[in-house]
Scaffold this motif. Structure first.
Motif, PDB file in Angstrom:
ATOM      1  N   GLU A   1      -7.709   2.681   1.945  1.00 56.17           N
ATOM      2  CA  GLU A   1      -7.921   3.351   3.232  1.00 56.17           C
ATOM      3  C   GLU A   1      -9.386   3.606   3.551  1.00 56.17           C
ATOM      4  O   GLU A   1      -9.747   3.797   4.721  1.00 56.17           O
TER       5      GLU A   1
ATOM      6  N   LYS B   1       6.166   4.591  -3.898  1.00 53.39           N
ATOM      7  CA  LYS B   1       7.566   4.991  -3.850  1.00 53.39           C
ATOM      8  C   LYS B   1       7.889   5.827  -5.083  1.00 53.39           C
ATOM      9  O   LYS B   1       7.501   5.483  -6.195  1.00 53.39           O
TER      10      LYS B   1
ATOM     11  N   SER C   1       0.824  -1.218   0.000  1.00 55.30           N
ATOM     12  CA  SER C   1       0.000   0.000   0.000  1.00 55.30           C
ATOM     13  C   SER C   1       0.856   1.265   0.000  1.00 55.30           C
ATOM     14  O   SER C   1       0.332   2.367   0.155  1.00 55.30           O
ATOM     15  N   THR C   2       2.162   1.119  -0.177  1.00 57.78           N
ATOM     16  CA  THR C   2       3.081   2.258  -0.153  1.00 57.78           C
ATOM     17  C   THR C   2       3.508   2.656  -1.564  1.00 57.78           C
ATOM     18  O   THR C   2       3.908   1.799  -2.352  1.00 57.78           O
TER      19      THR C   2
ATOM     20  N   THR D   1       1.035  10.813  -0.729  1.00 58.79           N
ATOM     21  CA  THR D   1       1.300  10.758  -2.167  1.00 58.79           C
ATOM     22  C   THR D   1       0.796  12.017  -2.850  1.00 58.79           C
ATOM     23  O   THR D   1       1.471  12.589  -3.713  1.00 58.79           O
TER      24      THR D   1
ATOM     25  N   GLN E   1      -4.547   3.943  -3.179  1.00 57.73           N
ATOM     26  CA  GLN E   1      -4.349   4.039  -1.733  1.00 57.73           C
ATOM     27  C   GLN E   1      -5.626   4.505  -1.032  1.00 57.73           C
ATOM     28  O   GLN E   1      -5.977   4.006   0.040  1.00 57.73           O
TER      29      GLN E   1
ATOM     30  N   GLU F   1       9.149   7.433   0.257  1.00 58.12           N
ATOM     31  CA  GLU F   1       8.077   6.464   0.498  1.00 58.12           C
ATOM     32  C   GLU F   1       6.850   7.184   1.048  1.00 58.12           C
ATOM     33  O   GLU F   1       6.949   7.951   2.011  1.00 58.12           O
ATOM     34  N   CYS F   2       5.700   6.919   0.428  1.00 56.52           N
ATOM     35  CA  CYS F   2       4.433   7.546   0.831  1.00 56.52           C
ATOM     36  C   CYS F   2       3.440   6.447   1.215  1.00 56.52           C
ATOM     37  O   CYS F   2       2.828   5.825   0.341  1.00 56.52           O
ATOM     38  N   PRO F   3       3.267   6.179   2.498  1.00 59.37           N
ATOM     39  CA  PRO F   3       2.382   5.093   2.936  1.00 59.37           C
ATOM     40  C   PRO F   3       0.889   5.395   2.769  1.00 59.37           C
ATOM     41  O   PRO F   3       0.078   4.473   2.813  1.00 59.37           O
ATOM     42  N   THR F   4       0.517   6.670   2.613  1.00 59.95           N
ATOM     43  CA  THR F   4      -0.905   7.025   2.560  1.00 59.95           C
ATOM     44  C   THR F   4      -1.227   7.857   1.323  1.00 59.95           C
ATOM     45  O   THR F   4      -0.338   8.469   0.712  1.00 59.95           O
TER      46      THR F   4
END
Length: 220
Positions: free
Chosen positions: A70, A19, A16-17, A41, A66, A34-37
């Protein structure tokens, strides 16, 4: 494309990340953000971590995926629509961004249940990125036919692999020619005010081992 001998795309998704190659740091540092959410992003798009319409579109598609991952079941559709609005507002000049948002949103909202929608969103965003990279590769395969050994080529701004998922558009035939052993020389305009040519195009060509020189815009 290759960076220090390792193959990279400009933007991709693991789990779910999302990059992204942080283009703000080039050419002095090569780092992956890295953007986890979805929110992170979207912020990366807004802050020009990623540049180039194609790459922005791919990042936007992943951001929508994403958002689908979520989104709570109870307010799934409204959450997605709010996320889409936020992503559209990040870089309102890039048409690829709007295309990607709509395509992933349409795929997700067409699904019957939230789990199916999440799967559809991720699959659609992934397919969009693959199509972008393949289109760049095809541009290279077609465009190389007009390039002859010894040619000197002038580029402006950046239209290489950093500006797309991979390969790029204007630089794709140059990369294809290089792989085929066709010797070329590239004049890279600095491209004011953000110097995308001097900072990005020249860096790409250096990584690929293609002879080039950076020139002032007015020297063109």
């Amino acid at each position: 494309m290759l960076v220090q001998g390792k193959d990279y795309k400009s933007v991709w998704m693991e789990g779910s990340t999302v990059k992204l190659v942080d283009q703000r740091l080039l050419p002095h540092r090569f780092e992956i953000l890295e953007c986890p959410t979805c929110r992170e992003t979207a912020q990366a798009i807004k802050e020009m971590v990623v540049r180039g319409a194609g790459a922005i579109g791919v990042a936007a598609g992943y951001a929508m995926a994403q958002a689908a991952l979520e989104a709570p079941d109870a307010s799934f559709r409204s959450f997605l629509e709010q996320a889409a609005e936020a992503i559209r507002a990040t870089r309102p000049t890039a048409h690829d961004l709007f295309f990607a948002v709509e395509r992933v949103l349409r795929a997700a909202t067409a699904a019957s249940t939230p789990p199916q929608a999440r799967q559809a969103a991720v699959q659609t965003a992934t397919r969009l990125a693959e199509e972008n990279a393949q289109a760049g590769k095809r541009i290279g395969q077609v465009g190389v036919s007009v390039l002859k050994p010894g040619m000197r080529i002038l580029t402006h701004c950046n239209a290489g692999w950093l500006a797309f998922a991979d390969w790029g558009s204007a630089l794709a035939p140059i990369y294809e020619a290089h792989q085929r052993g066709i010797a070329l020389f590239v004049y890279v305009t600095e491209t004011r005010p953000r110097a995308q040519g001097a900072k990005l195009t020249a860096w790409e060509l250096n990584q690929a081992g293609i002879p080039h020189a950076v020139i002032a815009d007015t020297a063109a």
